[in-house]
Every structure is written in structure tokens, then in C-alpha cells.
Design a protein around this motif. Structure first.
Motif, PDB file in Angstrom:
ATOM      1  N   ILE A 151       0.844  -1.208   0.000  1.00  0.00           N
ATOM      2  CA  ILE A 151       0.000   0.000   0.000  1.00  0.00           C
ATOM      3  C   ILE A 151       0.876   1.254   0.000  1.00  0.00           C
ATOM      4  O   ILE A 151       0.603   2.221  -0.720  1.00  0.00           O
ATOM      5  CB  ILE A 151      -0.965  -0.027   1.209  1.00  0.00           C
ATOM      6  CG1 ILE A 151      -1.965  -1.183   1.057  1.00  0.00           C
ATOM      7  CG2 ILE A 151      -1.699   1.304   1.353  1.00  0.00           C
ATOM      8  CD1 ILE A 151      -2.738  -1.507   2.323  1.00  0.00           C
ATOM      9  N   ALA A 152       1.963   1.228   0.792  1.00  0.00           N
ATOM     10  CA  ALA A 152       2.878   2.374   0.832  1.00  0.00           C
ATOM     11  C   ALA A 152       3.530   2.596  -0.531  1.00  0.00           C
ATOM     12  O   ALA A 152       3.694   3.741  -0.976  1.00  0.00           O
ATOM     13  CB  ALA A 152       3.944   2.158   1.900  1.00  0.00           C
ATOM     14  N   MET A 153       3.886   1.507  -1.218  1.00  0.00           N
ATOM     15  CA  MET A 153       4.468   1.635  -2.556  1.00  0.00           C
ATOM     16  C   MET A 153       3.460   2.277  -3.521  1.00  0.00           C
ATOM     17  O   MET A 153       3.811   3.172  -4.296  1.00  0.00           O
ATOM     18  CB  MET A 153       4.906   0.271  -3.089  1.00  0.00           C
ATOM     19  CG  MET A 153       5.535   0.339  -4.476  1.00  0.00           C
ATOM     20  SD  MET A 153       5.975  -1.285  -5.164  1.00  0.00           S
ATOM     21  CE  MET A 153       4.353  -1.875  -5.716  1.00  0.00           C
ATOM     22  N   VAL A 154       2.202   1.830  -3.451  1.00  0.00           N
ATOM     23  CA  VAL A 154       1.168   2.393  -4.323  1.00  0.00           C
ATOM     24  C   VAL A 154       0.943   3.874  -3.982  1.00  0.00           C
ATOM     25  O   VAL A 154       0.774   4.707  -4.882  1.00  0.00           O
ATOM     26  CB  VAL A 154      -0.136   1.569  -4.234  1.00  0.00           C
ATOM     27  CG1 VAL A 154      -1.271   2.240  -4.996  1.00  0.00           C
ATOM     28  CG2 VAL A 154       0.098   0.152  -4.772  1.00  0.00           C
ATOM     29  N   ALA A 155       0.982   4.221  -2.700  1.00  0.00           N
ATOM     30  CA  ALA A 155       0.853   5.635  -2.303  1.00  0.00           C
ATOM     31  C   ALA A 155       1.987   6.461  -2.906  1.00  0.00           C
ATOM     32  O   ALA A 155       1.771   7.574  -3.402  1.00  0.00           O
ATOM     33  CB  ALA A 155       0.849   5.766  -0.781  1.00  0.00           C
ATOM     34  N   CYS A 156       3.185   5.920  -2.897  1.00  0.00           N
ATOM     35  CA  CYS A 156       4.348   6.579  -3.500  1.00  0.00           C
ATOM     36  C   CYS A 156       4.121   6.778  -4.997  1.00  0.00           C
ATOM     37  O   CYS A 156       4.406   7.844  -5.566  1.00  0.00           O
ATOM     38  CB  CYS A 156       5.600   5.742  -3.248  1.00  0.00           C
ATOM     39  SG  CYS A 156       7.071   6.238  -4.178  1.00  0.00           S
TER      40      CYS A 156
END
Length: 316
Positions: A151-156
Motif C-alpha cells: 500500500i505504501a508503494m502504491v501511495a508513492c
């Protein structure tokens, strides 16, 4: 003093988005070393951030120990953390610290691909994460759509490239017959067993397997750049509502101790963040990784909900 205060205000309550198997020994050592009684609630980092938002000022938590900076940012944005003192923030590099001082990094973790070396050639792999949305990877990809680091990667990706491009990518991956996993470690096990060619994970899961079996037919591939190559800190913050702040500060200081940092790098295979700690030999040089520079963790926190929404919208 910390011991006496801990007795007065009950045990130190830690909400841990870091898995029990990774951090229970460090927390137990903290308790044994300081005499501070500890209660830990384990759950996914994103879920705990949501719980802390709901609980607000009446949360029983003293400390939030998160797998990823985006979940810490959600709690910071809600105004629920105390600012940490400069001497604690200065223990680690500036990229691993909240710009407003609300949380501090404890260890570093890189996104990577785990590949089955029998079925994947280096030459066919893309330079960035978007290159995985390619017909040649049909039925060959794995991911964990509810994992905090995914999820953090997608937010990035949303912060860097906009919602439309990210939704297109997620939808394309979904259409390629991907394998869905509940978390990272089963992807590594599946790659080692010959059931998965390429998984999207955090680097250390592969290294844990290779530490036990150097001949396992898997390896990490670190992408050339972009959010698929991001290096994230795990980190920790103290809740403003905590009744146990000296014990909470003692816990953060312990996480920066030589003992805890060596445990993180030698048993979890993460990057130590405190100067003077020798990284485990299985780790790549952190400076060799092409993480996007100057990532704004607070900005990524704003995109966490949108990331979850787009992942669902794409059909995961």
C-alpha cells in the motif's frame, strides 16, 4: 525513574504493526533490561493507524511501532503524536525521520522483487515497477494487496505519477492472472517451491530464507528506480495521550541501541539506521539502491486511503 513510573501507570502499551515473529525478541529484551512491563497489540500497521485515529485521546496505546512510514504519517497527520527530542531524531539519517519530528526510523527496508532463478532471466526484468504490466508476465506475478508496504508503494506511485497511471497499472496487473498472497513470506516460499516466478515484496523475506538455505533457487532483484525501489524506514512514535512517556522514550532509545540494531540487521536482515552498526553481509549496500530521493512521508500518508481505494477499484 522509568521503572518507578511504569509501576505507577501500568505496563507500557505498544501497538505493533511489525510482526510478532520479527520484533518479539527485541521487545522482550527491552523489558528484561529495563524492568518495564510491556503489553503488545499486534496487527497490520495500516489497521493500527486507523484504530489510533478512532481511539484518539482515549487510546490505551503509549507507542506505535510501525512497519512503514505511511501508517506513522496517518497518525501524525491526525495530531496524535508528541514531537520527539532532537537527540533521538539525530540518531538516524534524515530520510528516516518525520519532517516534523513526530516519529523516528528504527530500521530500513527496501522494496524488491523475489524471483525464481530457474524460471526468470535478469534480461527479461524491467527497470521499474510499471514494466511488470506486460503480457510476458501473464500468470507469473505475485503480490499481497493488503500488505502495508505494498500500500505504501502504491501511495508513492500516486504521489509521483498520479492516480490515473497507477490505476491503469493496477488494473493491468490484475488482468495478468496474478497470484494473490496474504503477505510477503508466502510469496518467497512459493518462488522457492517453483510455484511463482516473480513476487513483489520487501527485501528481507528472501534473505531470511537464503540465510537458512544458501542454495535456495531464489534471489532479490532491486529495481533501477521509482517507487518499486523505495527504501522505507520502519519507525516509532509516542502518543500524546500516553500516561507512560518516560517508559515510551526508553523504548525508543532501546530500539536505537547497538543490541537492537544488531538484532534487526542480523536476524531480520534489515538495514541498521544508527551509525557504527555493521550491516549483515547478505544486505546490498544501502547506497547502491535507487530509492526515490526526498520522499515526503507526510505526503504519502495523505495518499494511503486513495491507494487502498485504487487497489480495490482495480479488482484486487
Amino acid at each position: 525513574l522509568a521503572e518507578r513510573e511504569a509501576e505507577e501507570s501500568g505496563p507500557l502499551v505498544i501497538y505493533s504493526g511489525r510482526k510478532e515473529s520479527l520484533v518479539a525478541d527485541v521487545i522482550a529484551e527491552f523489558s528484561a533490561t529495563t524492568g518495564i512491563e510491556v503489553e503488545v497489540r499486534y496487527a497490520k500497521s495500516a489497521a493500527l493507524a486507523g484504530t489510533l485515529e478512532l481511539e484518539g485521546a482515549i487510546s490505551p496505546a503509549d507507542v506505535f511501532f510501525s512497519q512503514d512510514p505511511v501508517s506513522l504519517g496517518v497518525v501524525a497527520k491526525a495530531g496524535l503524536f508528541d514531537r520527539l527530542p532532537a537527540n533521538v531524531l539525530d540518531n538516524v539519517p534524515s530520510w528516516a525521520v518525520d519532517s516534523n519530528g513526530y516519529w523516528v526510523g528504527t530500521s530500513g527496508r527496501s522494496r524488491s522483487l523475489v524471483v525464481d532463478t530457474r524460471d526468470v532471466m535478469d534480461s527479461e526484468l524491467p527497470g521499474d515497477i510499471y514494466g511488470l504490466a506486460n503480457e510476458k508476465f501473464r500468470n507469473r506475478l505475485g503480490l499481497a494487496p493488503t500488505n502495508s508496504s505494498f500500500i505504501a508503494m502504491v501511495a508513492c506511485m500516486i504521489e509521483s505519477d498520479g492516480e490515473e497511471k497507477v490505476l491503469d497499472w493496477l488494473t493491468a496487473i490484475n488482468g495478468l492472472g496474478y497470484g494473490e498472497y496474504p503477505k510477503n513470506s508466502p510469496q518467497v516460499a512459493a518462488a522457492a517451491a517453483g510455484e511463482l516466478d516473480i513476487g513483489m515484496i520487501n527485501h528481507y523475506y528472501t534473505l531470511r530464507v537464503l540465510a537458512e538455505d544458501a542454495g535456495a533457487p531464489i534471489k532479490n532483484v532491486y529495481l533501477d528506480g521509482g517507487c518499486g525501489a523505495m527504501v522505507m524506514p520502519a519507525g516509532v512514535g509516542i502518543l500524546s495521550s500516553s500516561q507512560n512517556k518516560s517508559a515510551a522514550m526508553a523504548f525508543i532509545e532501546f530500539l536505537h541501541s547497538q543490541s537492537a540494531q544488531e538484532t534487526f540487521t542480523n536476524t531480520v536482515y534489515e538495514f541498521p539506521l544508527v551509525a557504527g552498526i555493521q550491516p549483515n553481509a547478505l544486505l546490498p549496500e544501502i547506497d547502491s539502491l535507487n530509492s526515490p530521493s526526498n520522499l515526503n512521508w507526510s505526503a504519502l500518508a495523505l495518499w494511503q486511503e486513495k491507494a487502498v481505494e485504487l487497489i480495490a477499484q482495480a479488482g484486487f
